[in-house]
Design an enzyme around this catalytic site. Structure first.
Site, PDB file in Angstrom:
ATOM      1  N   HIS A  59       7.821   6.480 -11.120  1.00  0.00           N
ATOM      2  CA  HIS A  59       8.574   6.092  -9.924  1.00  0.00           C
ATOM      3  C   HIS A  59       9.737   5.165 -10.294  1.00  0.00           C
ATOM      4  CE1 HIS A  59       4.443   6.769  -8.031  1.00  0.00           C
ATOM      5  NE2 HIS A  59       5.206   7.618  -7.366  1.00  0.00           N
ATOM      6  N   GLN A 175       8.242  21.034  -5.819  1.00  0.00           N
ATOM      7  CA  GLN A 175       8.716  20.161  -4.731  1.00  0.00           C
ATOM      8  C   GLN A 175      10.242  20.012  -4.793  1.00  0.00           C
ATOM      9  OE1 GLN A 175       6.651  16.529  -3.218  1.00  0.00           O
ATOM     10  NE2 GLN A 175       8.077  15.480  -4.563  1.00  0.00           N
ATOM     11  N   MET A 206       2.494  10.775 -15.921  1.00  0.00           N
ATOM     12  CA  MET A 206       2.037   9.673 -15.068  1.00  0.00           C
ATOM     13  C   MET A 206       1.871  10.151 -13.636  1.00  0.00           C
ATOM     14  SD  MET A 206       3.989   6.325 -16.373  1.00  0.00           S
ATOM     15  CE  MET A 206       3.817   5.816 -18.076  1.00  0.00           C
ATOM     16  N   SER A 207       0.828   9.657 -12.992  1.00  0.00           N
ATOM     17  CA  SER A 207       0.557  10.041 -11.607  1.00  0.00           C
ATOM     18  C   SER A 207      -0.325   8.969 -10.984  1.00  0.00           C
ATOM     19  CB  SER A 207      -0.187  11.386 -11.583  1.00  0.00           C
ATOM     20  OG  SER A 207      -0.764  11.593 -10.311  1.00  0.00           O
TER      21      SER A 207
HETATM   22  P1  AMP Z   1       4.523  10.531  -5.270  1.00  0.00           P
HETATM   23  O1  AMP Z   1       4.431   9.065  -4.997  1.00  0.00           O
HETATM   24  O2  AMP Z   1       3.456  11.050  -6.171  1.00  0.00           O
HETATM   25  O3  AMP Z   1       4.692  11.339  -4.018  1.00  0.00           O
HETATM   26  O4  AMP Z   1       5.868  10.742  -6.087  1.00  0.00           O
HETATM   27  C1  AMP Z   1       7.087  10.245  -5.623  1.00  0.00           C
HETATM   28  C2  AMP Z   1       8.183  10.752  -6.517  1.00  0.00           C
HETATM   29  O5  AMP Z   1       7.929  10.340  -7.861  1.00  0.00           O
HETATM   30  C3  AMP Z   1       8.268  12.295  -6.552  1.00  0.00           C
HETATM   31  O6  AMP Z   1       9.631  12.680  -6.583  1.00  0.00           O
HETATM   32  C4  AMP Z   1       7.572  12.632  -7.842  1.00  0.00           C
HETATM   33  O7  AMP Z   1       7.994  13.856  -8.408  1.00  0.00           O
HETATM   34  C5  AMP Z   1       7.997  11.468  -8.720  1.00  0.00           C
HETATM   35  N1  AMP Z   1       7.074  11.300  -9.848  1.00  0.00           N
HETATM   36  C6  AMP Z   1       5.726  11.244  -9.800  1.00  0.00           C
HETATM   37  N2  AMP Z   1       5.226  11.145 -11.042  1.00  0.00           N
HETATM   38  C7  AMP Z   1       6.277  11.143 -11.896  1.00  0.00           C
HETATM   39  C8  AMP Z   1       6.412  11.069 -13.310  1.00  0.00           C
HETATM   40  N3  AMP Z   1       5.356  10.982 -14.115  1.00  0.00           N
HETATM   41  N4  AMP Z   1       7.653  11.109 -13.845  1.00  0.00           N
HETATM   42  C9  AMP Z   1       8.750  11.194 -13.039  1.00  0.00           C
HETATM   43  N5  AMP Z   1       8.690  11.260 -11.692  1.00  0.00           N
HETATM   44  C10 AMP Z   1       7.468  11.238 -11.125  1.00  0.00           C
END
Ligand code: AMP
Length: 303
Positions: A59, A175, A206-207
């Site tokens: 993020h 997405q 990362m997640s």
């Molecule tokens: P989320 O909070 O999971 O809905 O993600 C919010 C944004 O962060 C989305 O655009 C995701 O694609 C991006 N995102 C999530 N994980 C990563 C990552 N490991 N690297 C880059 N962007 C990410």
């Protein structure tokens, strides 16, 4: 960190001083619009990073990317119920605003927008944004209402924040494809930027959901990236048959404990339609359950 309430009418705007920096937290839709209108009057560009919070370096990389293109950056944190299926993890999705604010401390974010569920989806809500074909592939097959929820919330946030640019992660490749198509179809005047996937040192993307993993599952989760890298290596060695490549990737993943495959696909980078042979750059995308946690990853592979 000190919280200093400013214009503290039902927490419409909260000003937070962290290490000398000021971050405003706006939860009210009207206030968010007013802030954006004011920034636009000054002819400054607004960069927008929508998230569901429980932030990580992925993020933060999007925030930094947004800063490259804009004078002001808005980060939204909203766990969007409409993109979760009925048996998915909406209620247990990790949430911690204090932790998130500490993470954005050094990032020069101007506004953290935290709209309430009841304001975004009030009683009687009935309008959704649905794309025709992109959601019929990859994650859209096992999560049939997911992209409708994503397109709807992003449309709503775009209408409220009114940004010039918005940054999304390539980690959620489908997405980004859906959002780019939607922006084109619905004539949003917003530039969509896709930012590279940020990984742990062992390759795991990362997640926020990685926090669900036990130590053993965390080890198994490296299988996604391993299978992507191995497939790229096999293509470089001259293997072009998609079925052979996918079978190989399956074997790598199923060799790890507690893994089950939702899908592994090699597809067109634009339409997301399945490919048979590899004669051009292709997208390899996969979704794997490790225990109960569903992880996704992808890579563009070159012949
Ligand atoms: P989320 O909070 O999971 O809905 O993600 C919010 C944004 O962060 C989305 O655009 C995701 O694609 C991006 N995102 C999530 N994980 C990563 C990552 N490991 N690297 C880059 N962007 C990410």
């Amino acid at each position: 960190m000190t919280f200093i309430p400013c214009c503290f009418k039902r927490q419409l705007i909260l000003t937070v001083f962290i290490g000398g920096l000021i971050i405003e937290i706006i939860s009210d839709i009207k206030k968010m619009r007013e802030w954006s209108d004011n920034v636009r009057l000054k002819e400054q560009r607004i960069g927008f990073v929508p998230t569901m919070g429980f932030l990580h370096e992925g993020h933060l990389s999007l925030i930094r990317e947004a800063q490259r293109y804009s004078e002001k950056v808005v980060l939204s944190i909203f766990v969007n119920p409409t993109q979760f299926g009925p048996s998915e993890d909406f209620s247990k999705y990790p949430r911690n605003l204090q932790r998130d604010l500490e993470m954005v401390e050094k990032e020069n974010v101007n506004i953290v927008f935290t709209p309430g569920h009841e304001k975004l989806y009030p009683k009687g809500y009935q309008t959704y944004v649905q794309l025709e074909s992109l959601p019929n592939h990859l994650c859209g097959i096992s999560r049939p209402t997911h992209f409708r929820g994503v397109a709807t919330i992003v449309t709503k946030l775009f209408n409220i924040v009114n940004p010039h640019i918005a940054v999304f992660g390539q980690k959620d490749y489908q997405q980004v494809a859906v959002i780019k198509q939607m922006v084109e179809d619905l004539n949003f005047d917003i530039k969509i930027i896709a930012s590279p996937t940020i990984r742990e040192s062992d390759g795991l993307a990362m997640s926020s959901r990685n926090t669900y993993l036990s130590p053993e599952q965390r080890l198994s989760s490296t299988s996604l990236y391993q299978s992507l890298k191995k497939t790229q290596a096999l293509i470089k060695e001259g293997i072009k048959d998609v079925n052979t490549l996918i079978d190989n990737a399956k074997k790598i993943i199923l060799n790890f404990s507690e893994t089950s495959i939702d899908y592994i696909k090699i597809c067109d980078i634009q339409t997301l339609e399945d490919m048979i042979n590899i004669n051009q750059p292709v997208l390899m995308a996969l979704a794997v359950k490790v225990g109960k946690t569903r992880l996704i990853d992808n890579m563009v592979l070159y012949p």
